[in-house]
Design an enzyme around this catalytic site. Structure first.
Site, PDB file in Angstrom:
ATOM      1  N   ASP A   1       0.669  -1.046  -0.141  1.00  0.00           N
ATOM      2  CA  ASP A   1      -0.061  -0.194   0.074  1.00  0.00           C
ATOM      3  C   ASP A   1       0.976   1.312   0.029  1.00  0.00           C
ATOM      4  O   ASP A   1       1.939   1.356   0.477  1.00  0.00           O
ATOM      5  CB  ASP A   1      -0.872   0.118   0.955  1.00  0.00           C
ATOM      6  CG  ASP A   1      -0.196  -0.060   2.592  1.00  0.00           C
ATOM      7  OD1 ASP A   1       0.602  -0.780   2.504  1.00  0.00           O
ATOM      8  OD2 ASP A   1      -0.713   0.658   3.522  1.00  0.00           O
TER       9      ASP A   1
ATOM     10  N   GLU B   1      -0.052  -0.902   5.893  1.00  0.00           N
ATOM     11  CA  GLU B   1       1.094  -0.347   6.541  1.00  0.00           C
ATOM     12  C   GLU B   1       0.996   0.956   6.938  1.00  0.00           C
ATOM     13  O   GLU B   1       1.108   1.796   8.045  1.00  0.00           O
ATOM     14  CB  GLU B   1       2.428  -0.680   6.023  1.00  0.00           C
ATOM     15  CG  GLU B   1       3.623  -0.560   7.179  1.00  0.00           C
ATOM     16  CD  GLU B   1       4.204   0.810   7.306  1.00  0.00           C
ATOM     17  OE1 GLU B   1       4.763   1.122   8.212  1.00  0.00           O
ATOM     18  OE2 GLU B   1       3.837   1.695   6.353  1.00  0.00           O
TER      19      GLU B   1
HETATM   20 ZN   LIG Z   1       6.717   2.048   4.037  1.00  0.00          ZN
END
Ligand SMILES: [Zn+2]
Length: 379
Positions: free
Chosen positions: A69, A134
């Site tokens: 992501d 994340e």
């Molecule tokens: Zn990162």
């Protein structure tokens, strides 16, 4: 390897994987790793995609970890070229996620392909742990996969995270730990009234600001000398109705600690509560634990990575514990030796994010040498 890393980074950047959308990155990675003989397992959780892939068996278990992501690109007019249409200028690959962290991810994947082709019967297990959560709340990503692995009795010995760690170039700095993060939300209650009649009101803003002033001036307990000192920062303050003749009956603030080990959140929470109780007896205090600090042991992974960097680039990396949090916070507490080693970090989360092609090339070599030292030692 250089062309292979570039081509894969290009393919990943093209996929518009804004948190928590994986946008097809993990199927691409899974297909690549499966073709190299990895066993692939998707471990989705809610709207988050997670991938666990393994090659070989037994100990030691070496994990290459990363995320697909990216943060949103922000206003497009700040970009020289489309953030999701990778472009090369002056030896750099531009696009959202180029440095954080599709470049590092591509280098890890190509390094793993190269390594298992050279050493099909390597010792132990080589694994990938990839998430699409994340940059977001980090609730259903790496944390969940680690829970699943622990339930299965799987213990990670070494974990290399390909996050952008370099100051100017790949290898000049690696992370061996991270500070903890703790956010406090304070709400102070008083009594609303007319500014002309202060005796008949109780100014919540005065109480909150007195407490915040004392907290901002405090010396916080010292921590491990390998870390920056504990930092307390006020992030948001809110009070008042907007009118200039009303004493606010309520005031609120949000503050954040970045703290080194061995400090515990409870110690910091007690200090804040005591100061607040003195200035504002009527208050509410809510805490969010954004990740505990960790300091990784000086083990075989760190030795292998430092040796690989020195051999490949001629520089000796600085061992750092600065910067924000990362998914290393979920992996280290399970007992793994964790380091973060990736490309230069100067443009992460910014417009015109980019990664140097030289960094991608160097990283693929550094990762391959590190894997060889851990899973295919000479002799
Ligand atoms: Zn990162």
């Amino acid at each position: 390897m250089r062309d292979a890393v570039f081509a894969l980074a290009h393919e990943l950047i093209r996929r518009r994987s804004v948190t928590p959308d994986d946008a097809g990155c993990q199927p691409l990675i899974g297909a690549r790793l499966a073709a190299s003989g990895f066993a692939i397992e998707a471990l989705p959780c809610a709207e988050v995609s997670n991938l666990w892939a393994t090659h070989g068996s037994g100990d030691p278990l070496v994990v290459l970890a990363g995320h697909t992501d990216v943060v949103p690109p922000g206003p497009l007019e700040n970009w020289t070229s489309d953030p999701f249409e990778p472009a090369v200028r002056d030896g750099r690959l531009y696009g959202r996620g180029a440095a954080d962290m599709k470049g590092g991810l591509a280098a890890m994947i190509v390094a793993a392909e190269f390594f298992v082709a050279e050493h099909p019967g390597h010792a132990g297990t080589l694994a990938f742990l990839v998430t699409s959560d994340e940059e977001g709340p980090a609730r259903d990503g790496t944390r969940r996969v680690i829970d699943t692995l622990m339930q299965r009795g799987i213990r990670i010995e070494y974990c290399l995270v390909g996050e952008a760690s370099g100051r100017e170039r790949a290898g000049d700095e690696i992370r061996i730990g991270r500070r903890g993060s703790l956010t406090g939300t304070i709400t102070v209650r008083g009594t609303q009234g007319h500014v002309a009649y202060p005796d008949e009101a109780d100014n919540a803003a005065h109480r909150l600001l007195a407490a915040l002033g004392e907290l901002a001036a405090l010396g916080w307990p010292a921590g491990d000398p390998q870390f920056p000192p504990c930092s307390f920062q006020i992030a948001n303050v809110n009070a008042g109705t907007g009118a200039d003749n009303v004493i606010p009956g309520e005031a609120s603030a949000q503050c954040n600690f970045r703290y080194p080990p061995p400090l515990e959140p409870g110690t910091l929470q007690q200090i804040v509560a005591a100061v607040l109780a003195r200035h504002a007896p009527r208050h509410e205090l809510a805490w969010r634990d954004g990740g505990r600090p960790f300091l990784s042991r000086a083990g075989a992974l760190r030795r292998a990575a430092v040796a690989a960097i020195e051999r490949r680039t001629g520089i000796t990396p600085v061992l750092s514990t600065g910067g924000g949090t990362s998914d290393g916070r979920f992996i280290a507490p399970a007992g793994a030796e964790v380091i973060e080693l990736g490309p230069a970090r100067a443009t992460i989360h910014k417009a015109d994010e980019c990664v140097a092609l030289a960094d991608l090339d160097a990283l693929a070599g550094i990762y391959t040498s590190t894997l060889s030292a851990l899973l295919a030692p000479p002799g």
